[in-house]
Scaffold this motif. Structure first.
Motif, PDB file in Angstrom:
ATOM      1  N   ALA A 140      -6.985  -7.952 -11.426  1.00 24.06           N
ATOM      2  CA  ALA A 140      -7.201  -6.893 -10.436  1.00 24.06           C
ATOM      3  C   ALA A 140      -8.352  -5.990 -10.861  1.00 24.06           C
ATOM      4  O   ALA A 140      -9.185  -5.586 -10.034  1.00 24.06           O
ATOM      5  CB  ALA A 140      -5.923  -6.080 -10.250  1.00 24.06           C
ATOM      6  N   THR A 178      -2.070  -4.037  -9.119  1.00 20.71           N
ATOM      7  CA  THR A 178      -3.343  -3.539  -8.642  1.00 20.71           C
ATOM      8  C   THR A 178      -4.057  -2.798  -9.757  1.00 20.71           C
ATOM      9  O   THR A 178      -3.616  -2.783 -10.914  1.00 20.71           O
ATOM     10  CB  THR A 178      -3.149  -2.633  -7.407  1.00 20.71           C
ATOM     11  N   ASP A 226      -4.718  -6.062  -4.211  1.00 24.71           N
ATOM     12  CA  ASP A 226      -3.335  -6.416  -4.547  1.00 24.71           C
ATOM     13  C   ASP A 226      -3.366  -7.848  -5.069  1.00 24.71           C
ATOM     14  O   ASP A 226      -3.553  -8.796  -4.310  1.00 24.71           O
ATOM     15  CB  ASP A 226      -2.453  -6.301  -3.297  1.00 24.71           C
ATOM     16  N   GLY A 252      -4.809  -2.930  -2.546  1.00 23.67           N
ATOM     17  CA  GLY A 252      -3.572  -2.405  -3.087  1.00 23.67           C
ATOM     18  C   GLY A 252      -3.215  -1.054  -2.493  1.00 23.67           C
ATOM     19  O   GLY A 252      -2.076  -0.612  -2.564  1.00 23.67           O
ATOM     20  N   GLN A 261       0.817  -1.214   0.000  1.00 27.51           N
ATOM     21  CA  GLN A 261       0.000   0.000   0.000  1.00 27.51           C
ATOM     22  C   GLN A 261       0.856   1.273   0.000  1.00 27.51           C
ATOM     23  O   GLN A 261       0.498   2.273   0.630  1.00 27.51           O
ATOM     24  CB  GLN A 261      -0.959  -0.006   1.199  1.00 27.51           C
ATOM     25  N   TYR A 292       1.107  -8.550  -6.572  1.00 32.19           N
ATOM     26  CA  TYR A 292       1.940  -7.348  -6.702  1.00 32.19           C
ATOM     27  C   TYR A 292       1.450  -6.397  -7.794  1.00 32.19           C
ATOM     28  O   TYR A 292       2.159  -5.461  -8.165  1.00 32.19           O
ATOM     29  CB  TYR A 292       3.410  -7.706  -6.931  1.00 32.19           C
TER      30      TYR A 292
END
Length: 352
Positions: A210, A292, A287, A251, A144, A290
């Motif tokens: 995502a 987003t 997320d 994310g 984040q 890795y």
């Protein structure tokens, strides 16, 4: 079950990318740094918190390794990749399960595609005589956190007269400089930034996933919306959608703003009630390995747009369409924004 019949547990390792993809990314780094240099990338250290470890984006991009206190060395002269891992922590493994350590040399080489695996303590000796070192100088993105937020935090730390501690990147570079005393240092971040801009098919698949989960979460939040609920309850709906579909939470922190809270672009408290007659903005994404998304949507709390709300939302939709028309290969984001702004001038004049 006896030891003879129970197979040894395998160390955890990601499954989104094969070792060949990480090797390909490292080859592209070699092509850019040249032959008489090395590149060194440090992974994230342990946080000490009861959280799920998340590696930095940069280190994960080159290795896929999700273990605290790992380092990667890329030797320009030999074009070899060397992964440095900490020694086995038997107590931690008994508690949390099998992890990837320097002892697991062959396994680590197979999983990551590197040419060698060495104990973390040997990195100093391996760079001691190096004359030219590339290392990232931009703040490493983690859970984040993006470069913009990290640079802002860096400014706050520098401005604090009782803090002012060096960044992780500056500290690591200082430790390297104390070992490789004759080395000249170069910034690896622009090279990694350039490489990461072009996505592979597997990366695109994660980004699309995502996006799909974000859309699912927004649709569920819309269906759940009614006056009297709290903003954070719509966040809980999204968190459920993300988790039940295998994402690692959000994310970034959720933006769920009702009424005047929308004026704060990165509002995050999410502790206000949903009010009849107001609009609500939701900006939240998962997320996924890795990667987003970033999708924002606005809708009325009571399910019906008032005339002024419909006019405002129609303006946003027109801007969205203008952006989509202008997005194409070979142009920068600034060009897309400028062209879209020009397209919107008649709409703005008509609205005014």
């Amino acid at each position: 079950m006896t030891d003879a019949t129970c197979p040894a547990p395998q160390p955890y390792h990601q499954t989104d990318f094969p070792p060949e993809e990480f090797a390909s990314r490292r080859r592209r780094v070699f092509e850019r740094i040249g032959s008489d240099v090395v590149a060194v990338v440090q992974g994230l250290g342990a946080s000490g918190a009861f959280d799920i470890f998340r590696q930095t984006n940069e280190f994960y991009y080159l290795s896929g390794v999700e273990l605290p206190h790992a380092c990667l060395l890329l030797e320009g002269a030999t074009r070899k990749s060397i992964l440095y891992l900490p020694p086995r922590d038997a107590k931690l493994e008994r508690s949390e399960g099998a992890l990837l350590y320097a002892d697991d040399k062959q396994t680590a080489m197979t999983l990551t595609g590197v040419d060698d695996v060495r104990p973390l303590g040997s990195l100093a000796d391996d760079v001691r005589e190096t004359r030219s070192i590339y290392a990232p100088q931009a703040p490493a993105e983690g859970r984040q956190a993006c470069r913009d937020t990290l640079l802002h935090a860096r400014g706050q730390i520098d401005a604090d007269p009782f803090d002012g501690r060096p960044s992780d990147e500056a500290h690591f570079r200082g430790r390297l400089a104390a070992t490789a005393v004759h080395a000249e240092f170069h910034d690896l971040s622009p090279i990694l930034d350039e490489l990461r801009m072009i996505k592979s098919p597997r990366e695109l698949a994660l980004m699309r996933r995502a996006g799909r989960l974000t859309a699912l979460a927004v649709n569920e939040a819309i269906r759940s919306t009614r006056p009297g609920l709290m903003e954070y309850q719509l966040g809980a709906v999204a968190d459920y959608v993300f988790s039940v579909n295998g994402a690692r939470g959000g994310g970034y922190r959720p933006i769920i703003a009702c009424g005047s809270n929308i004026w704060n672009a990165h509002y995050y408290r999410n502790n206000a009630p949903l009010v009849d007659g107001e609009l609500i903005l939701m900006d939240y994404a998962p997320d996924c390995g890795y990667y987003t998304s970033d999708i924002g949507r606005i809708w009325p709390v009571n399910g019906t747009y008032s005339p002024w709300q419909r006019e405002l939302y129609s303006f946003i939709v027109e801007y969205h369409k203008a952006l989509l028309r202008r997005i194409r290969p070979g142009v920068t984001a600034d060009v897309v924004m400028d062209e879209s702004a020009a397209d919107m001038e008649p709409v703005v004049e008509q609205t005014a």
